[in-house]
Design a protein around this motif. Structure first.
Motif, PDB file in Angstrom:
ATOM      1  N   ASN A 252       8.891 -36.086  29.771  1.00 19.69           N
ATOM      2  CA  ASN A 252       8.096 -34.770  30.292  1.00 19.69           C
ATOM      3  C   ASN A 252       8.971 -33.830  31.177  1.00 19.69           C
ATOM      4  OD1 ASN A 252       6.230 -35.772  27.896  1.00 19.69           O
ATOM      5  ND2 ASN A 252       4.687 -36.243  28.976  1.00 19.69           N
ATOM      6  N   GLN A 253       8.839 -34.334  32.537  1.00 19.77           N
ATOM      7  CA  GLN A 253       9.832 -33.839  33.182  1.00 19.77           C
ATOM      8  C   GLN A 253      10.429 -33.335  32.426  1.00 19.77           C
ATOM      9  OE1 GLN A 253       9.574 -35.607  37.048  1.00 19.77           O
ATOM     10  NE2 GLN A 253      10.172 -33.052  37.534  1.00 19.77           N
ATOM     11  N   ALA A 254      11.726 -34.169  32.184  1.00 22.68           N
ATOM     12  CA  ALA A 254      12.587 -34.283  31.860  1.00 22.68           C
ATOM     13  C   ALA A 254      13.815 -32.818  30.756  1.00 22.68           C
ATOM     14  CB  ALA A 254      14.119 -35.594  31.380  1.00 22.68           C
ATOM     15  N   GLN A 255      11.945 -32.900  29.758  1.00 30.12           N
ATOM     16  CA  GLN A 255      12.450 -32.467  28.770  1.00 30.12           C
ATOM     17  C   GLN A 255      12.109 -31.041  29.012  1.00 30.12           C
ATOM     18  OE1 GLN A 255       9.240 -32.862  25.861  1.00 30.12           O
ATOM     19  NE2 GLN A 255      11.050 -32.582  24.147  1.00 30.12           N
ATOM     20  N   ASN A 256      11.130 -30.765  30.005  1.00 27.22           N
ATOM     21  CA  ASN A 256      10.768 -29.614  30.759  1.00 27.22           C
ATOM     22  C   ASN A 256      11.842 -29.174  31.653  1.00 27.22           C
ATOM     23  OD1 ASN A 256       7.968 -29.462  29.063  1.00 27.22           O
ATOM     24  ND2 ASN A 256       6.925 -30.121  30.889  1.00 27.22           N
ATOM     25  N   ASN A 257      13.036 -30.067  31.713  1.00 20.42           N
ATOM     26  CA  ASN A 257      13.965 -28.953  32.367  1.00 20.42           C
ATOM     27  C   ASN A 257      15.135 -28.984  31.744  1.00 20.42           C
ATOM     28  OD1 ASN A 257      12.268 -29.354  34.693  1.00 20.42           O
ATOM     29  ND2 ASN A 257      13.413 -31.572  35.605  1.00 20.42           N
ATOM     30  N   ARG A 258      15.064 -28.627  30.157  1.00 20.86           N
ATOM     31  CA  ARG A 258      15.817 -28.067  29.692  1.00 20.86           C
ATOM     32  C   ARG A 258      16.591 -27.136  29.368  1.00 20.86           C
ATOM     33  NH1 ARG A 258      16.306 -33.200  24.881  1.00 20.86           N
ATOM     34  NH2 ARG A 258      16.039 -34.776  25.985  1.00 20.86           N
TER      35      ARG A 258
END
Length: 77
Positions: free
Chosen positions: A71-77
């Motif tokens: 989720n964090q990686a997806q939000n950092n996109r």
């Protein structure tokens, strides 16, 4: 009119059978994805099946950590 009702009922039964079959295929595909994901996580973490004795709370904790990371990686996109 009874002939029409029987044909309609027969068509509904056929559609219901197709729907059940489709639902089974979806469920099987979901299980396959879940199993493959778990295998890849175990491999990537270099975990040994021989010594791997996780309890349900441990599995849930690992799943939460992986989900938080994704989720964090997806939000950092």
């Amino acid at each position: 009119m009874i002939g029409g009702i029987i044909v309609t009922q027969s068509n509904l039964e056929k559609q219901e059978a197709k729907l059940k079959q489709l639902n089974q295929k979806i469920k099987a595909e979901k299980n396959k994805i879940e199993q493959n994901l778990g295998k890849q996580i175990i491999r990537s973490a270099n975990l040994d099946y021989g010594t791997l004795t996780l309890t349900t709370p441990q599995i849930k904790m690992i799943a939460k950590k992986v989900a938080a990371f994704l989720n964090q990686a997806q939000n950092n996109r």
